[in-house]
Design a protein around this motif. Sequence first.
Motif: not given
Length: 487
Positions: A392-393, A360-361, A395-399, A401-402, A479
């Motif tokens: 950025k991708a 999704t990223v 971090n999005t996955i780690t958080d 959100k993706g 996380t």
Amino acid sequence: MQDLFIYNTLTRQKELFKPLHAPHVGMYVCGPTVYGDGHLGHARPAITFDVLFRYLTHLGYKVRYVRNITDVGHLEHDADEGEDKIAKKARLEQKEPMEVAQYYTNRFRNAMAALNVLPPSIEPQASGHIIEQINFVKKILDAGYAYESQGSVYFDVRKYNKDFRYGKLSGRNIDELLATTRELDGQDEKQCSLDFALWKKAQPEHIMRWPSPWSDGFPGWHMECSAMGTKYLGETFDIHGGGMDLIFPHHECEIAQSTAALGHESVQYWIHNNMITINGQKMGKSYNNFITLDQFFTGTHEKLERAYSPMTIRFFILQAHYRSTVDFSNDALQAAEKGLARLIDAYNRLQKISAGATTTVDVKGLREHCEEAMSDDLNTPIVISNLFEATKAINTITDGKGTISKEDLDELKDVFEVFVKDILGLRIEESNNAHDKAYKGAIDLLLEIRKQAKANKDWATSDKIRDELANLGFSVKDTKDGFEWSL
């Protein structure tokens, strides 16, 4: 094989790289003159051509990389006059000249290892190739482009210029050079002020000397590269590199020597990196403004606010294109330090990501973008920018959100491995130091206690651990898989 475009100093334009004998590539780079500690300016060509070496290898070429060591013939006042710099240091320190040369060669190699600069295929020393240099001088004399004078041998620039062109690499005109150089007073050994030494007769006090047909003496500074380059790479080879301060007179004289001796030029592509400056002035021993690499690594120089790791220095240099000037400052190094930490953090996070069912990223095309930048005259700043975009991708996955599929995750990991470690040469290591392991373990233990407190809805304990760590300078991030921390 990926097309590679490199800027050729000789033609002053980017050219498609076409090796003479693909997949084999011959590359010669002017290495250090070993009479003093290496400084940041020495690190730049070493790192620049290390990246080229790495990228050519990545593209599938078999590279013979030759980087010389100048341990004789580099004189104190100019290329032809004065005391040999290594001999002078040996005299002052009451050592053998080769003892001095070996000491600084070892220091240079240690600094290069710290900067993760790969060793060259061959690292010849000028003093070990005196016979080859004498033979090269003989060829030039036989061709009629040199003359003997009082035991020394000089290159006849004016005669050479009638048949070829002296000044083609630097863009200089011989008439203008003659107009701006000093007049000879009649006592000089040279016939013309532009002529340069191929062999110098040693004065009685000169301790570095070898027998030759003309005198006991030593080779001129420029001669070593012509002799050793063609010895190990052949009469024609692909790449010759070095700092742009070597374009004139050193590389200009190399072209003239080789052309005179062989009847043709030796090098297809001349590549030069730009300078590192301090407050706009070139960094170097002659300007008395240089900072040694050891001083950078230890922070023991008045211009340094603190020590900087070898990888910070490497990243600082790679953040600028190799043909652009880089100006030193503590702020710039500290910004590089933060950028490197961000990239390493993303790399380490990437290793901990678990694959999902779908992606999704946006991670598509990262490899192609990085290869396109590298193939456009080694544009390492754009490669770094592309890698930062990918963080950025990550971090999005780690958080939480993706998500990312296994196929895309494997590709992303491979791209980071190839470009961060293999091509940019940035070293990412887990510490084996027992103190560091204990320190990391203690922080992890505290955060595990905090994690358990949160699970038990003991918000007071959870917040206290987070706040106290923050007061000590730690950044803690929750996380989906637990937690992360950094100092």
